[in-house]
Write an enzyme that holds these catalytic residues in place. Structure first.
Site, PDB file in Angstrom:
ATOM      1  N   LYS A 109      -6.409  -4.449   1.386  1.00 22.06           N
ATOM      2  CA  LYS A 109      -7.191  -4.254   0.159  1.00 22.06           C
ATOM      3  C   LYS A 109      -7.858  -5.556  -0.267  1.00 22.06           C
ATOM      4  O   LYS A 109      -9.039  -5.579  -0.638  1.00 22.06           O
ATOM      5  CB  LYS A 109      -6.289  -3.751  -0.972  1.00 22.06           C
ATOM      6  N   HIS A 133      -0.921  23.073  23.604  1.00 22.92           N
ATOM      7  CA  HIS A 133      -2.085  22.911  24.469  1.00 22.92           C
ATOM      8  C   HIS A 133      -2.662  21.507  24.342  1.00 22.92           C
ATOM      9  O   HIS A 133      -3.823  21.276  24.685  1.00 22.92           O
ATOM     10  CB  HIS A 133      -3.126  23.973  24.130  1.00 22.92           C
ATOM     11  N   GLU A 176       5.416   4.792   5.306  1.00 23.05           N
ATOM     12  CA  GLU A 176       5.167   3.875   4.202  1.00 23.05           C
ATOM     13  C   GLU A 176       6.483   3.439   3.560  1.00 23.05           C
ATOM     14  O   GLU A 176       6.571   2.355   2.983  1.00 23.05           O
ATOM     15  CB  GLU A 176       4.247   4.523   3.162  1.00 23.05           C
TER      16      GLU A 176
END
EC number: 5.3.1.9
Length: 557
Positions: free
Chosen positions: A518, A390, A359
């Site tokens: 947004k 793994h 960000e």
């Protein structure tokens, strides 16, 4: 290798070109050769600060590399930029704000001025307010509507109001108060808060609404759901103020929600969300541990800040980590960076650092608003060891794209259990060694022959077992994870991100890229709630998805 950036100053361009040539000159170097030519490499390439020790000897860098990287930092104005941040200059220029999360952990009496006003008294006042509140809760004096003390705390926030506090609470589990359990709700997905509330008692639950503006969509939706649950399960309007507090700069909106003004903890414009755990946003941390531990968290971060401010660039931990990242990202072609904490309580640290980094430096224009012609923020990812071994370690060892790695290990554990911690450490050390050393075709073939495999079969299988090696990593160790070392660790990465932002000439403290989504979400929501709402403004794909949602929820055509 990228062309010389045209948006850097002339001195930095020269340093950049020198590094480009150096990258070409050392293209065939192997990290192991650096150890062979320098018996004291481990000592020379290790550094201790604020309770952390960084071993950066397993990097694809020699002394000339480091000299040239430090020269680039100098020519880009690193020292001046560091001083400007700590002095409270408005380096977040697109929003006209200072960047002073560092002041939150500065215990000195030295004034820090914002618009001519010393902000230290406000910070001390906020800490005192937190101290009083946390003390009441821990002593059982903060009572719910039915007269019972608080046992559960639900922090409602998103982004920096969520990830930082959650990581700290999880990492400090050995220091938890016995009678308090902290829960975190962030996602607007209703299942997040629904599952959290399932086993809670409204009589003994406290909610912390974490929103600077008190308008954040996800946080408000979850807070309203929590409020409705509290009232539905027996709580009263009169008792609401005993069960809801806020961290916000919008006191009036918090009061409108039903929160007493005296229970609104402050936030300031000069603290960005992803850097806010050091503020009252860290209230869940203080409630889960205590204020003494919270202050130790601040002290650890302050110790790293002091190192960052005062250490020479060539002996400066955030600078070295940041510049090595620049080396890999801009000169050697790596496009991601993996963070591997070998400690289960740090499982979510990579997610927090992902936000801090991506960000901050996921930007395509420089501070002057000009499009950059070089790579900026890398993709940050990772997870707890040994789980990752793994999963994605296969790619780290044999994938066609190599990824620099940071290994993080506390040398001691709070929960000794047989050989567990030695096994954990052995895996951590082995992974960094394997990345560097690799395994040649000849060695792979010989191991198969020694195991009794036929020559023909060994010849077929050996190429699949080759590990290229020469893949770089840092290893960060500390005696243990405690509030001080955790604070130092998080601050280290914050400052590393700042260093890289300076080199790329970015504003690392705004986040305009999140705004468009947004805005579009606000326009799409009415279309999902009202079947009569037109979707003509949407692109065909989005309109079709809206219609599919309507049909799935029994409201489509």
């Amino acid at each position: 290798m990228q062309d010389t950036p045209q948006t850097l100053n002339d001195k930095a361009k020269e340093s950049w070109r020198a590094l480009q040539q150096h990258a070409a000159d050392t293209a065939n170097d192997h990290i192991l050769d650096y150890f062979h030519s320098d018996p004291s490499r481990v000592q020379s390439y290790s550094l201790t600060a604020a309770g952390l020790t960084l071993d950066y000897s397993k990097n694809r860098a020699n002394s000339i590399t480091l000299e040239k990287l430090v020269k680039l930092a100098e020519d880009a104005g690193m020292k001046r930029s560091i001083d400007a941040m700590f002095a409270g200059e408005p380096i977040n220029h697109t929003e006209g704000r200072a960047v002073l999360h560092t002041a939150l952990r500065d215990s000195s009496d030295t004034p820090v001025l914002v618009d001519g006003q010393d902000i230290k008294p406000e910070i001390r006042s906020a800490l005192a307010q937190m101290e009083r509140f946390v003390s009441k809760v821990h002593r059982g004096e903060w009572l719910g509507y039915s007269g019972k003390p608080i046992n559960d705390v639900v922090s409602i926030g998103i982004g920096g109001s969520y990830l930082g506090p959650r990581v700290a609470v999880e990492a400090l589990r050995p220091y938890w108060q016995e009678n308090i359990r902290c829960h975190f709700v962030s996602n607007v997905d209703g299942s997040d808060i629904a599952y959290t509330l399932e086993n809670l008692n409204p009589e003994t639950t406290l909610f912390i609404v974490q929103s600077k503006s008190f308008t954040t969509q996800e946080t408000l939706a979850n807070s309203m759901t929590a409020r409705e649950w509290y009232l539905r399960e027996g709580g009263s309007e009169a008792g609401l103020s005993k069960h809801f507090v806020a961290v916000s700069s919008n006191v009036q909106r918090a009061r409108d929600f039903g929160i007493d003004a005296e229970n609104v903890f402050p936030m300031w414009d000069w603290v960005g969300g992803r850097y806010s755990l050091w503020s009252a946003i860290g209230l869940p941390i203080a409630l889960q541990v205590d204020m003494k531990a919270f202050r130790e968290l601040l002290a650890g971060a302050e110790a790293m800040d002091q190192h960052f401010k005062t250490a020479p660039l060539e002996q400066n931990m955030p600078v070295l980590m940041g510049m090595l990242g620049i080396w890999y990202h801009n000169f050697l072609g790596a496009d991601s960076y993996v963070i591997l904490p070998y400690d289960q309580t740090l499982e979510n640290l990579p997610a927090h650092l992902q936000q801090v980094d991506m960000e901050s430096n996921g930007k395509g224009v420089n501070r002057a608003g000009i499009g950059v012609d070089y790579a900026t923020g890398p993709i940050i990812w990772g997870g707890a060891g040994t789980n990752g071994q793994h999963a994605y370690h296969q790619l780290l060892h044999q994938g066609t794209r190599w990824t620099p790695a940071d290994f993080i290990l506390p040398l001691k554990t709070h929960k000794p259990a047989g050989r567990h911690h030695a096994m954990l450490a052995s895996n951590c050390f082995a992974q960094s060694q394997a990345l560097m050393c690799g395994k040649s075709l000849e060695k792979a073939r010989q191991e198969l022959l020694d195991a009794g495999m036929s020559s023909e079969r060994a010849e077929e299988l050996a190429p699949h077992k080759v590990i290229p090696g020469n893949r770089p990593s840092n290893t960060l160790v500390m005696d243990e994870i405690n509030p001080h070392t955790l604070g130092a660790l998080i601050a280290l990465y914050e400052q590393k991100v700042f260093v890289q932002g300076v080199i790329w000439n970015l504003n690392s403290f705004d986040q305009w890229g999140v705004e468009l989504g947004k805005q579009l979400s606000d326009s799409i929501l009415p279309m999902l709630l009202d079947t009569g709402a037109s979707t003509d403004a949407l692109d065909p794909s989005s309109a079709a998805l809206v219609e599919r949602f309507r049909r799935a929820n029994g409201s489509g055509s």
